[in-house]
Motif scaffolding. Structure first.
Motif, PDB file in Angstrom:
ATOM      1  N   ILE A 101       0.872  -1.169   0.000  1.00 42.30           N
ATOM      2  CA  ILE A 101       0.000   0.000   0.000  1.00 42.30           C
ATOM      3  C   ILE A 101       0.912   1.223   0.000  1.00 42.30           C
ATOM      4  O   ILE A 101       1.897   1.265   0.732  1.00 42.30           O
ATOM      5  CB  ILE A 101      -0.894   0.029   1.262  1.00 42.30           C
ATOM      6  N   GLY A 102       0.591   2.205  -0.808  1.00 42.30           N
ATOM      7  CA  GLY A 102       1.421   3.406  -0.842  1.00 42.30           C
ATOM      8  C   GLY A 102       0.742   4.526  -1.585  1.00 42.30           C
ATOM      9  O   GLY A 102      -0.385   4.399  -2.069  1.00 42.30           O
ATOM     10  N   ARG A 103       1.449   5.629  -1.682  1.00 46.40           N
ATOM     11  CA  ARG A 103       0.939   6.786  -2.419  1.00 46.40           C
ATOM     12  C   ARG A 103       1.385   6.692  -3.870  1.00 46.40           C
ATOM     13  O   ARG A 103       2.516   6.304  -4.156  1.00 46.40           O
ATOM     14  CB  ARG A 103       1.469   8.057  -1.788  1.00 46.40           C
ATOM     15  N   PHE A 104       0.491   7.063  -4.759  1.00 43.02           N
ATOM     16  CA  PHE A 104       0.853   7.109  -6.174  1.00 43.02           C
ATOM     17  C   PHE A 104       0.207   8.323  -6.814  1.00 43.02           C
ATOM     18  O   PHE A 104      -0.995   8.494  -6.697  1.00 43.02           O
ATOM     19  CB  PHE A 104       0.408   5.839  -6.901  1.00 43.02           C
ATOM     20  N   PRO A 105       1.034   9.143  -7.516  1.00 41.77           N
ATOM     21  CA  PRO A 105       2.499   9.092  -7.505  1.00 41.77           C
ATOM     22  C   PRO A 105       3.058   9.402  -6.108  1.00 41.77           C
ATOM     23  O   PRO A 105       2.356   9.933  -5.260  1.00 41.77           O
ATOM     24  CB  PRO A 105       2.929  10.149  -8.516  1.00 41.77           C
ATOM     25  N   ASP A 106       4.336   9.081  -5.901  1.00 41.93           N
ATOM     26  CA  ASP A 106       4.979   9.307  -4.609  1.00 41.93           C
ATOM     27  C   ASP A 106       4.712  10.721  -4.110  1.00 41.93           C
ATOM     28  O   ASP A 106       4.765  11.680  -4.871  1.00 41.93           O
ATOM     29  CB  ASP A 106       6.497   9.122  -4.723  1.00 41.93           C
ATOM     30  N   GLY A 107       4.442  10.838  -2.817  1.00 40.99           N
ATOM     31  CA  GLY A 107       4.295  12.138  -2.188  1.00 40.99           C
ATOM     32  C   GLY A 107       2.932  12.782  -2.316  1.00 40.99           C
ATOM     33  O   GLY A 107       2.697  13.845  -1.763  1.00 40.99           O
ATOM     34  N   THR A 108       1.997  12.169  -3.031  1.00 44.68           N
ATOM     35  CA  THR A 108       0.661  12.742  -3.166  1.00 44.68           C
ATOM     36  C   THR A 108      -0.214  12.285  -1.997  1.00 44.68           C
ATOM     37  O   THR A 108       0.208  11.473  -1.181  1.00 44.68           O
ATOM     38  CB  THR A 108       0.005  12.320  -4.498  1.00 44.68           C
ATOM     39  N   THR A 109      -1.428  12.791  -1.930  1.00 45.64           N
ATOM     40  CA  THR A 109      -2.324  12.391  -0.854  1.00 45.64           C
ATOM     41  C   THR A 109      -3.064  11.116  -1.237  1.00 45.64           C
ATOM     42  O   THR A 109      -3.207  10.785  -2.404  1.00 45.64           O
ATOM     43  CB  THR A 109      -3.346  13.495  -0.559  1.00 45.64           C
ATOM     44  N   THR A 118       8.053  -1.895  -3.987  1.00 46.27           N
ATOM     45  CA  THR A 118       9.127  -1.210  -4.708  1.00 46.27           C
ATOM     46  C   THR A 118      10.090  -0.526  -3.745  1.00 46.27           C
ATOM     47  O   THR A 118      10.270   0.697  -3.799  1.00 46.27           O
ATOM     48  CB  THR A 118       8.552  -0.168  -5.685  1.00 46.27           C
ATOM     49  N   PRO A 119      10.726  -1.253  -2.831  1.00 48.59           N
ATOM     50  CA  PRO A 119      11.665  -0.611  -1.910  1.00 48.59           C
ATOM     51  C   PRO A 119      12.763   0.137  -2.658  1.00 48.59           C
ATOM     52  O   PRO A 119      13.322  -0.368  -3.629  1.00 48.59           O
ATOM     53  CB  PRO A 119      12.254  -1.776  -1.121  1.00 48.59           C
ATOM     54  N   ASN A 120      13.034   1.361  -2.202  1.00 52.55           N
ATOM     55  CA  ASN A 120      14.079   2.221  -2.775  1.00 52.55           C
ATOM     56  C   ASN A 120      13.806   2.648  -4.215  1.00 52.55           C
ATOM     57  O   ASN A 120      14.725   3.023  -4.931  1.00 52.55           O
ATOM     58  CB  ASN A 120      15.451   1.577  -2.667  1.00 52.55           C
ATOM     59  N   LYS A 121      12.538   2.563  -4.634  1.00 58.12           N
ATOM     60  CA  LYS A 121      12.155   2.969  -5.986  1.00 58.12           C
ATOM     61  C   LYS A 121      10.800   3.670  -5.924  1.00 58.12           C
ATOM     62  O   LYS A 121      10.074   3.519  -4.943  1.00 58.12           O
ATOM     63  CB  LYS A 121      12.020   1.738  -6.899  1.00 58.12           C
ATOM     64  N   PRO A 122      10.412   4.377  -6.977  1.00 58.88           N
ATOM     65  CA  PRO A 122       9.070   4.995  -7.002  1.00 58.88           C
ATOM     66  C   PRO A 122       7.972   3.928  -6.940  1.00 58.88           C
ATOM     67  O   PRO A 122       8.149   2.806  -7.416  1.00 58.88           O
ATOM     68  CB  PRO A 122       9.037   5.719  -8.350  1.00 58.88           C
ATOM     69  N   ASN A 123       6.833   4.291  -6.345  1.00 58.64           N
ATOM     70  CA  ASN A 123       5.692   3.373  -6.280  1.00 58.64           C
ATOM     71  C   ASN A 123       5.107   3.139  -7.668  1.00 58.64           C
ATOM     72  O   ASN A 123       5.107   4.028  -8.519  1.00 58.64           O
ATOM     73  CB  ASN A 123       4.599   3.956  -5.376  1.00 58.64           C
TER      74      ASN A 123
END
Length: 125
Positions: A101-109, A118-123
């Motif tokens: 589970i994560g944010r996509f794109p990175d850093g968004t809400t 995707t450790p150490n890479k963009p989601n």
């Protein structure tokens, strides 16, 4: 953890209990974590409390598959503690092992179920 500027600091905390923001202090694991600009630092909430050879951080707590919360806080030079980010999540007890589970794109809400870890890479979504 992803960032736009280089981070060299040990005043970060992680928790699975939002009423106890200082449950895991990064300083206990690293004397000076360095995250390059637009880089990543992997934090595993798995109750292993170690740093293996790849320098990922393993916290002293694990996340519940039946739902809960996770938060990241910071203590500034004035001594004030505040949450940088936190979220609550539902029951994943019947989800496939290793779900990401994560944010996509990175850093968004907002959080989404991702295609893969995707450790150490963009989601990836």
């Amino acid at each position: 953890l992803s960032n736009k500027d280089r981070v060299i600091d040990t005043n970060f905390y992680f928790t699975d209990t939002l009423g106890f923001p200082e449950k895991f202090h990064v300083k206990t694991m690293l004397k000076q974590p360095i995250v390059p600009a637009r880089g990543y630092l992997v934090i595993w909430c798995d109750n292993n409390d170690t740093i293996p050879n790849n320098n990922d951080i393993h916290t002293n707590f694990s996340l519940s598959s039946s739902g809960g919360s996770v938060g990241m806080s910071y203590r500034n030079s004035g001594g004030d503690l505040f949450y940088i980010d936190s979220t609550s999540y539902g029951d994943y007890s019947t989800a496939p092992k290793g779900i990401s589970i994560g944010r996509f794109p990175d850093g968004t809400t907002g959080f989404k179920q991702l295609l893969d870890r995707t450790p150490n890479k963009p989601n990836l979504y």
